[in-house]
Design an enzyme around this catalytic site. Structure first.
Site, PDB file in Angstrom:
ATOM      1  N   LYS A 157      16.184  27.663  58.293  1.00 36.57           N
ATOM      2  CA  LYS A 157      17.035  26.751  58.175  1.00 36.57           C
ATOM      3  C   LYS A 157      17.145  25.504  59.040  1.00 36.57           C
ATOM      4  O   LYS A 157      16.792  25.889  60.284  1.00 36.57           O
ATOM      5  CB  LYS A 157      18.560  27.470  58.633  1.00 36.57           C
ATOM      6  CG  LYS A 157      19.551  27.145  57.360  1.00 36.57           C
ATOM      7  CD  LYS A 157      20.837  27.908  57.930  1.00 36.57           C
ATOM      8  CE  LYS A 157      21.823  27.545  56.858  1.00 36.57           C
ATOM      9  NZ  LYS A 157      23.091  28.144  57.449  1.00 36.57           N
ATOM     10  N   ILE A 158      16.646  24.354  58.776  1.00 33.32           N
ATOM     11  CA  ILE A 158      16.474  23.039  59.455  1.00 33.32           C
ATOM     12  C   ILE A 158      17.534  21.974  59.320  1.00 33.32           C
ATOM     13  O   ILE A 158      17.764  21.642  58.271  1.00 33.32           O
ATOM     14  CB  ILE A 158      15.086  22.692  59.359  1.00 33.32           C
ATOM     15  CG1 ILE A 158      14.091  23.837  59.791  1.00 33.32           C
ATOM     16  CG2 ILE A 158      14.867  21.502  60.247  1.00 33.32           C
ATOM     17  CD1 ILE A 158      12.780  23.356  59.549  1.00 33.32           C
TER      18      ILE A 158
END
Ligand code: E4P
Length: 215
Positions: free
Chosen positions: A83-84
């Site tokens: 997740k960014i």
């Protein structure tokens, strides 16, 4: 619509799996901080239980360090999606990681332009946060509709995860709009199966069954 559970709690994950409602899991630093287990061992265990992708968030702020952190997360298990948070450095990292075959979930998405940029950078998922938009008097679900329209306009196959879901109506609206995935907190998942008329109906049938048993 696929259902992901928005939690890092193993009991909740096991319970959702028993219900057959577990296509994936999304975690974030806040959710992980609520659990007692160490980070890596917890993620490993979640990945073992969950049949689908498990989102694990990166907290680095420069593209190079995000890439490094993401590779470490991806090594924990085959079903990790990193997740960014959407930002310029995150987009650069997403491009590198997606070219390496690492699935990225672009998170903290609050505008359609952010979603489109993330898709062009090669992200596998985008997560528009509907509840947090509602909190500031914006229609969170309007964002989901816009993102789905834009992806459809250009045949982009990035999957839309409706995130920051606060109640069953968010879930139903997501399904009506044709969102790919809804990630729901456990408390909302439980509410999805409930209806007061169902409870009243069960109670009435049980009462009447007592009469049958007495015959
Ligand atoms: C999604 O991936 C996030 O973890 C989550 O949906 C955030 O929800 P919140 O706004 O209720 O914290």
């Amino acid at each position: 619509m696929k259902i992901f559970l928005d939690t890092a709690n193993l009991d909740q994950i096991k319970e959702a799996a028993k219900m057959g409602m577990l296509d994936g899991v999304t975690t974030n630093p806040t959710l992980v901080s609520k659990e007692k287990m160490g980070f890596e061992i917890l993620i490993k265990e979640i990945c073992r239980i969950v049949p689908g992708p498990v989102s694990v968030e990166c907290v680095s702020d420069k593209a190079e360090s995000i890439v490094k952190e993401a590779r470490q997360h991806a090594r924990i298990a085959d079903n990790v999606a990193v997740k960014i948070p959407i930002c310029v450095e995150g987009l650069k990292a997403t491009k590198v990681l997606s070219e390496e075959g690492i699935d990225v979930n672009t998170t903290l998405v609050f505008s359609a332009s952010q979603a489109l940029m993330a898709a062009k950078a090669g992200t596998r998922y985008v997560s528009p946060f509907v509840g947090r938009l509602d909190d500031i008097s914006h229609q969170g679900m309007d964002l989901v509709e816009d993102v789905l329209t834009i992806f459809d306009n250009y045949g982009l196959n990035t999957e839309v995860i409706v995130a920051s879901i606060r109640h069953p109506l968010h879930f139903v609206e997501a399904a009506l709009m044709g969102a790919d995935i809804a990630t729901v907190p456990f408390a909302v998942l439980e509410k999805l199966a409930k209806h007061p008329l169902t409870d009243i109906g069960i109670e009435r049938f049980l009462k009447d069954w007592e009469k049958v048993k007495g015959k």
